[in-house]
Design an enzyme around this catalytic site. Structure first.
Site, short mmCIF file in Angstrom:
data_model
loop_
_atom_site.label_atom_id
_atom_site.label_comp_id
_atom_site.label_asym_id
_atom_site.label_seq_id
_atom_site.Cartn_x
_atom_site.Cartn_y
_atom_site.Cartn_z
N CYS A 81 0.90 -2.21 1.35
CA CYS A 81 0.65 -1.28 0.25
C CYS A 81 1.18 0.11 0.59
O CYS A 81 1.67 0.83 -0.29
CB CYS A 81 -0.84 -1.21 -0.05
SG CYS A 81 -1.50 -2.71 -0.84
N CYS A 104 -3.39 -0.95 3.33
CA CYS A 104 -2.80 -1.75 4.41
C CYS A 104 -1.33 -1.35 4.56
O CYS A 104 -0.82 -0.51 3.81
CB CYS A 104 -2.91 -3.24 4.07
SG CYS A 104 -1.81 -3.76 2.73
N HIS A 143 -3.49 -6.69 -3.39
CA HIS A 143 -4.43 -5.60 -3.15
C HIS A 143 -4.52 -4.68 -4.35
O HIS A 143 -3.65 -4.67 -5.23
CB HIS A 143 -4.01 -4.83 -1.91
CG HIS A 143 -4.21 -5.59 -0.64
ND1 HIS A 143 -4.01 -5.06 0.61
CD2 HIS A 143 -4.60 -6.88 -0.43
CE1 HIS A 143 -4.26 -5.98 1.54
NE2 HIS A 143 -4.62 -7.09 0.93
N GLU A 178 -4.17 -1.38 -4.53
CA GLU A 178 -3.06 -0.43 -4.59
C GLU A 178 -1.79 -1.12 -5.09
O GLU A 178 -1.04 -0.57 -5.91
CB GLU A 178 -2.80 0.18 -3.20
CG GLU A 178 -4.02 0.85 -2.58
CD GLU A 178 -4.75 -0.08 -1.63
OE1 GLU A 178 -5.20 0.39 -0.58
OE2 GLU A 178 -4.88 -1.30 -1.95
#
Length: 330
Positions: A292, A289, A261, A263
């Site tokens: 993260c 999420c 992801h 992040e």
């Protein structure tokens, strides 16, 4: 910023435009779009032909067509002066940029007629009767595609009475423009950083969704990341992630996704380069999420600003708040 000019014939719009051009404003006239049309058809450029063709273009393509054609040429990083605004729809189109101000230049009819006589342009009215007749035809029209200068004047942000000297006119313009320039604000830090995050997202190689994050300390970007497959592996958009390329149902087979992801990548990039994230702010185009979120908490980031909600993000947001991390949706 864009400063628009409206007003009746020989009111002094050209003098205002020339003055602002010397002040580093770039110049456009809505009549330029009509001149281009006349040149393409081999029609002589006269005032009557400009008016007729302008009305025809508005009728065929919409009353704001001239403004829309000029807007395509405008660079948002420059200041502009736009002359020859004669239809209210043109004003509404220019106002849509969010940085538009309309100046109405006025002068008494006898003064304007005398100016017309002195400038001796071809096709200008030679008698006061002809002058008045043409002015009535241009001043106000019920038809949306025709010139309606008086309606434009009523929509002006500022009106300048140009019945004195050229120096008086320049002074009036200087006062107004100086004040207006001070009021046009820059984007705030949140919008600034989130806008950059949206550009970073364009580098994503994920075929399912483009997401990016950037991390800021003391208003300085220290790391960025976008979603995609890990360094040194096949990009997602080249078939690198089977889960994304099979168009899996939302929320399913997440344990099979090979993409990191945004992040996650921003945090690991900081670690890769030995940059501390303690006390930093993370800007993300999507709320984080759960995975993260745990990385955000443990990395020392103290604030998360996000743009859109992640469909499965409620637990993650609750955990951030429990950990004492400030969370804001922009």
């Amino acid at each position: 910023m864009i400063i628009g000019l409206t007003g009746k014939n020989a009111s002094g719009k050209g003098e205002v435009a020339a003055f602002l051009k010397d002040k580093s404003f770039y110049y456009y006239s809505l009549s330029d779009a009509i001149r281009e049309e006349l040149e393409s058809q081999g029609i002589p450029i006269t005032r009557d032909n400009l008016i007729r063709t302008g009305n025809e273009l508005r009728e065929r393509f919409g009353p704001d067509v001239l403004a829309q054609r000029i807007l395509k040429k405008i660079d948002p990083n420059r200041n502009y002066i736009v002359d020859s605004i004669r239809n209210p729809a043109e004003i509404h189109a220019l106002r849509g940029t969010g940085n538009f101000v309309l100046l109405n230049i006025e002068a008494p009819a006898p003064v304007r007629f005398e100016r017309i006589r002195n400038r001796k342009r071809e096709n200008d009215p030679s008698t006061r009767e002809e002058f008045d007749e043409k002015e009535r035809a241009e001043s106000r029209n019920l038809s949306s595609h025709k010139q309606s200068i008086e309606e434009c004047q009523e929509l002006a942000d500022f009106t300048i009475e140009n019945d004195g000297s050229l120096k008086d006119l320049h002074n009036s313009v200087s006062v107004i423009v100086s004040e207006v320039l001070k009021k046009f604000g820059r984007p705030g830090w949140d919008v600034y950083f989130m806008s950059i995050a949206q550009v970073v997202a364009s580098r994503s190689n994920c075929v399912k969704r483009k997401v990016a994050a950037l991390i800021v300390k003391d208003r300085r970007i220290v790391s960025t990341g976008y979603n995609g497959t890990p360094r040194g592996t096949t990009n997602c958009n080249e078939g690198g992630c089977p889960r994304c390329n099979s168009l899996a149902l939302s929320g399913t087979a997440l344990d099979e996704c090979l993409c990191s992801h945004g992040e996650e990548n921003a945090i690991t990039q900081a670690a890769y380069h030995g940059t501390s994230l303690k006390g930093a702010t993370l800007y993300s185009t999507l709320s984080p999420c759960l995975l993260c979120t745990k990385m955000i908490i443990n990395s020392g980031i103290m604030e998360v600003v996000y743009n859109h909600d992640y469909p499965l993000g409620d637990t993650a947001l609750a955990l951030l708040k429990e950990a004492g991390i400030k969370v804001r949706k922009l």
